[in-house]
Design a protein around this motif. Sequence first.
Motif, short mmCIF file in Angstrom:
data_model
loop_
_atom_site.label_atom_id
_atom_site.label_comp_id
_atom_site.label_asym_id
_atom_site.label_seq_id
_atom_site.Cartn_x
_atom_site.Cartn_y
_atom_site.Cartn_z
N UNK A 481 0.83 -1.20 0.00
CA UNK A 481 0.00 0.00 0.00
C UNK A 481 0.88 1.27 0.00
N UNK A 482 0.41 2.35 -0.63
CA UNK A 482 1.22 3.58 -0.68
C UNK A 482 1.49 4.14 0.72
N UNK A 483 2.67 4.72 0.89
CA UNK A 483 3.02 5.34 2.17
C UNK A 483 4.07 6.42 1.95
N UNK A 487 12.44 10.27 7.98
CA UNK A 487 13.36 9.83 9.04
C UNK A 487 14.68 10.57 8.85
N UNK A 488 15.05 11.37 9.84
CA UNK A 488 16.31 12.11 9.84
C UNK A 488 16.52 12.88 8.53
N UNK A 489 15.57 13.73 8.18
CA UNK A 489 15.63 14.61 7.01
C UNK A 489 15.64 13.87 5.68
N UNK A 490 15.27 12.59 5.69
CA UNK A 490 15.16 11.82 4.44
C UNK A 490 13.75 11.25 4.36
N UNK A 491 13.12 11.39 3.21
CA UNK A 491 11.77 10.86 3.02
C UNK A 491 11.82 9.58 2.18
N UNK A 492 11.07 8.58 2.61
CA UNK A 492 10.95 7.32 1.88
C UNK A 492 9.49 7.16 1.49
N UNK A 493 9.23 6.99 0.20
CA UNK A 493 7.84 6.90 -0.27
C UNK A 493 7.64 5.68 -1.15
N UNK A 494 6.40 5.23 -1.19
CA UNK A 494 5.97 4.18 -2.11
C UNK A 494 4.71 4.68 -2.81
N UNK A 495 4.77 4.90 -4.14
CA UNK A 495 3.58 5.38 -4.84
C UNK A 495 2.49 4.33 -4.95
N UNK A 496 2.82 3.05 -4.67
CA UNK A 496 1.84 1.98 -4.81
C UNK A 496 1.65 1.59 -6.27
#
Length: 525
Positions: A481-483, A487-496
Amino acid sequence: MADLKSFRAEVNNAFKLNGFIIRREATTFITEQLFSLSNQERQKVLEKLTAHLLRQCLSQPVLEKEHIEVAYKECTSLGLEETETVLNVIDSFSIPKLNYDNERKKFVKDTYNSKNLYPEPKWKAQYLIDRYMMIWQRTVRNKLFALEALPTMTEEKRFQLRKIEVLLSSSSKIDEVIVLGLLTQLTEGKYHLEDPTGSVLLDMSETRYHSGLFTENSFVLAEGYYDDKVLHVMGLVLPPSECRSVSLPYFGNLNTFGGKSKGLLKNSKNLLKLEQENEDGMLIFLSDVWLDNLKVVTNLKTLFTGYNDFPPIAIIFMGEFLSCPYGYEHSVQLKAALTNLGDIIYQYPKLRESCKFIFVPGKGDPAAANILPRPPIPNSITKDIREKLGESVIFTTNPCRVQYCTQELVLLRQDLVTKMCRNSIHFPESGDIPDHLTKTLLSQCTLSPLTLGVQPIYWQHSEALNLYPMPDLVVVADHFQPYTRSYQDCQVINPGSFPRTEFSFKVYIPSSKTVEDSQIPKDDT
């Protein structure tokens, strides 16, 4: 009129000397832009333009008006230096390899240029040793382990980080042991901790696991006591991660990210100004773009229509690009689907001229083995769409890196959540899986903390998976699922998955470093 005519000829000659053929409309555009300048300023701008276009590695020497317009905008109105690029897509096979110099306490660029896909066997161990050194130097600097030069009045406890050889050399019990090492099974069913100095058998019957996903082939901090050649682990924790601002002094001005610039573009004031001024600039991420699915194609048309008047910086399509395997006809079907997509994009002139279309292959796309980093889709399949759209379309590797102004983005198409959870030695009893995954990836400094049996990688190209120093954005396109996690000025994303999540996608706005969730509006008709 004579002066204008002679300057027009001068413009033509300047580009011809550099191997270009310039169209009449392009010559007219650049002549009108530069005619009012002094002769010295004209020459300076022409030199910048030709140098900039030479670095673009154009597929054909013919310069259209749109090529000149883009180059002129980037070279003059932005005031950029020759090495400063606004948008750069960096493939996995050109990532710089950096080694930690233990004596100088800093990273240096590896001068070993030969990078084979199938190198000597020593590289199978070397890539893990390099990762160990990267995590080790970061861990010993952490406030929990660093020894202060002068004692302070604070009662903050410091821990001693030991090497495995210290344990193996002892014949008596050692209490309060903390060791950094690789979690591995040297014999089936028995876990060991390994570092460059040796390995030790683990007893994890009473282990308390901290947050994160602990997989075989990941580096961990094991806390416990050593007795009778066995390390009894009371607590297992991931190595502490380190934010970018703390890491950068140990790299100097080395280009850690990749690209043609020798220096780090993160420090460019010109690019930072451009980035902040382009408040409406955005990057769009879509995964599982099934070009043989009618609903997907229909919704892509809706997407293109919506963004045509306000084109984004880039639209990143991530595989797989076909909904099912077609056997021996797979390449033929994909070529036809990509050609059709090119015809659709061509109908949106503003989007075509101002936006880049970047394609990152997935596991099922032709024609490469399931080994990371994965090369781009072959030119024979992408030839038609590249001829149709020219420099607007880019086919790259998986993973790849994207530099936009001062922003650094790492992109991966991989079902990582499933693999990490399935191969975890202990599934988390509480917490959010995306939180655990984010913390694990950034603490391990890699996109794939898995065994080579689960996820093979080319040993000598393992730096393509590095996440140290931390980038601004990590995109892990997954069926999960997208999220969006930070964390510590770094973004981790999943577009799904684009078709499976009701055609939702992620939008990243570099000027504010924010991520927005978007969705194709439903057709009620």
